[in-house]
Design a protein around this motif. Sequence first.
Motif, short mmCIF file in Angstrom:
data_model
loop_
_atom_site.label_atom_id
_atom_site.label_comp_id
_atom_site.label_asym_id
_atom_site.label_seq_id
_atom_site.Cartn_x
_atom_site.Cartn_y
_atom_site.Cartn_z
N ASN A 136 0.83 -1.21 0.00
CA ASN A 136 0.00 0.00 0.00
C ASN A 136 0.87 1.27 0.00
OD1 ASN A 136 -2.40 1.48 -0.01
ND2 ASN A 136 -2.49 1.59 2.23
N LEU A 137 1.92 1.24 -0.81
CA LEU A 137 2.86 2.36 -0.87
C LEU A 137 2.82 3.04 -2.24
CD1 LEU A 137 6.16 1.23 0.90
CD2 LEU A 137 4.65 3.11 1.56
N TYR A 138 2.83 4.38 -2.21
CA TYR A 138 2.98 5.16 -3.43
C TYR A 138 4.42 5.67 -3.51
CZ TYR A 138 -2.09 5.40 -4.07
OH TYR A 138 -3.41 5.09 -4.27
N ARG A 139 5.01 5.54 -4.68
CA ARG A 139 6.35 6.09 -4.92
C ARG A 139 6.29 7.02 -6.13
NH1 ARG A 139 11.50 2.23 -3.62
NH2 ARG A 139 11.07 1.96 -1.39
N ILE A 140 6.84 8.21 -5.95
CA ILE A 140 6.84 9.22 -7.00
C ILE A 140 8.24 9.30 -7.59
CG2 ILE A 140 6.34 11.62 -7.57
CD1 ILE A 140 4.69 11.74 -4.95
N HIS A 141 8.36 9.00 -8.87
CA HIS A 141 9.64 9.08 -9.58
C HIS A 141 9.73 10.45 -10.26
CE1 HIS A 141 10.59 4.65 -9.33
NE2 HIS A 141 9.29 4.66 -9.03
N LEU A 142 10.70 11.26 -9.82
CA LEU A 142 10.84 12.62 -10.31
C LEU A 142 12.08 12.77 -11.17
CD1 LEU A 142 9.97 14.85 -7.22
CD2 LEU A 142 8.59 14.50 -9.24
N SER A 143 11.95 13.60 -12.20
CA SER A 143 13.07 13.96 -13.07
C SER A 143 13.20 15.48 -13.04
CB SER A 143 12.81 13.46 -14.49
OG SER A 143 13.73 13.99 -15.40
N TYR A 144 14.42 15.99 -12.85
CA TYR A 144 14.63 17.43 -12.71
C TYR A 144 16.03 17.80 -13.17
CZ TYR A 144 17.24 16.05 -8.55
OH TYR A 144 18.14 15.46 -7.70
N LEU A 145 16.22 19.09 -13.50
CA LEU A 145 17.54 19.58 -13.87
C LEU A 145 18.34 19.89 -12.61
CD1 LEU A 145 16.62 21.98 -16.82
CD2 LEU A 145 17.47 19.64 -16.94
N GLY A 191 6.77 18.10 4.63
CA GLY A 191 7.08 17.62 5.98
C GLY A 191 7.04 16.12 6.13
N LEU A 192 6.23 15.65 7.11
CA LEU A 192 6.18 14.23 7.45
C LEU A 192 5.45 13.38 6.41
CD1 LEU A 192 5.30 14.55 11.24
CD2 LEU A 192 7.54 14.05 10.26
N ARG A 193 4.86 13.99 5.42
CA ARG A 193 4.06 13.24 4.45
C ARG A 193 4.90 12.40 3.49
NH1 ARG A 193 1.90 18.00 5.56
NH2 ARG A 193 -0.34 18.15 6.04
N VAL A 194 6.16 12.80 3.27
CA VAL A 194 6.98 12.11 2.27
C VAL A 194 8.37 11.81 2.83
CG1 VAL A 194 5.78 13.16 0.32
CG2 VAL A 194 7.78 14.31 1.28
N LYS A 195 9.06 10.91 2.12
CA LYS A 195 10.44 10.56 2.50
C LYS A 195 11.25 10.31 1.23
CE LYS A 195 11.36 6.41 3.98
NZ LYS A 195 11.44 5.19 4.83
N LEU A 196 12.46 10.86 1.20
CA LEU A 196 13.37 10.62 0.07
C LEU A 196 13.97 9.23 0.21
CD1 LEU A 196 15.33 13.98 -0.34
CD2 LEU A 196 14.26 12.70 -2.19
N VAL A 197 13.79 8.40 -0.79
CA VAL A 197 14.35 7.05 -0.72
C VAL A 197 15.46 6.83 -1.74
CG1 VAL A 197 12.28 6.01 0.25
CG2 VAL A 197 12.51 6.16 -2.23
N GLU A 198 15.58 7.71 -2.74
CA GLU A 198 16.67 7.63 -3.72
C GLU A 198 17.13 9.03 -4.05
OE1 GLU A 198 16.04 5.31 -7.22
OE2 GLU A 198 15.07 3.65 -6.14
N GLY A 199 18.44 9.15 -4.34
CA GLY A 199 19.03 10.45 -4.65
C GLY A 199 19.98 10.87 -3.55
N ASP A 200 21.23 10.43 -3.65
CA ASP A 200 22.20 10.67 -2.58
C ASP A 200 22.43 12.15 -2.32
OD1 ASP A 200 22.47 7.97 -2.28
OD2 ASP A 200 24.27 7.80 -3.55
N GLY A 201 22.50 12.95 -3.40
CA GLY A 201 22.75 14.38 -3.22
C GLY A 201 21.64 15.07 -2.45
#
Length: 273
Positions: A213-222, A237-247
């Motif tokens: 029951n997880l949503y993951r948003i894949h983002l592309s940006y400059l 805030g607490l609604r989301v968490k970064l799971v990829e993108g070391d920088g």
Amino acid sequence: MNPFEKIFNYQIISRLDESDAIALTSQERAWLRSALAHGASSDAFTAETLAKLKQLLQDEADIDHSRMLVEKAKSAERQVYHPLLRTLRRLIMQGKGMLLTSRIKHGGTKNNQSGLPFKLEYSMVKREWYLLWYSARGRSLMSTKLQSIVSIEETSLPAERAEAWRSRMSALLEARRERTVIEVIRTYNAELSRILYAFSCFDKSVQYDEETNLYRIHLSYLADESEFLLSRIRFLGLRVKLVEGDGLRRRMRESAEKALERYGMTEHRDKEG
């Protein structure tokens, strides 16, 4: 308003799509009539199109905003729509070249720069329109503020050369593009539409895992948009968490540590650790 004015019926909607027609409510027509009264409408539309729209909407009622909205004090308004947008969109769609004259940051101008307009971008951070274009002389991707453009002259380009330049620009932009994955905390799944709206200016796709029951948003940006993306993540805030993108994860950790240090929480955190 007639509640049956816009009917969401599959057959009706499909017929409208086939004929390139759009069903508008009375509120939408009234809003458009009010929008056309703004001074920027003369830049957004040709004189013929503007006259036709006003004629079609002449029997619609105006929206009285005075009793609905109260505007607080704010800084000076910057025009979001630029007069050159329509001209540049036409050049980009038709694959035309250009001779560009622009102002230099420390004074003076650069005259008759030959190139191909490629893309229009709006910076949410600087609130400025930018033109991405290929410089024939420098053979590189350029970015110029529309506010800095003095004049643009249309030129003709062979189709083969224009296509080659567009391919090169696409490759250069792709090299500058970065990607990340943001996970929606399950407790806030019901707020998915709000979360997606916060990232509306980025290229994105959503993946849903039924088992977890997880949503993951894949983002592309400059690369130069990373700080604005971080501000959107902090806003949620607490609604989301970064799971990829070391920088991005590193920058989030640094800002969190600085916030803890500012409020004297580092010693308490060290003791807990």
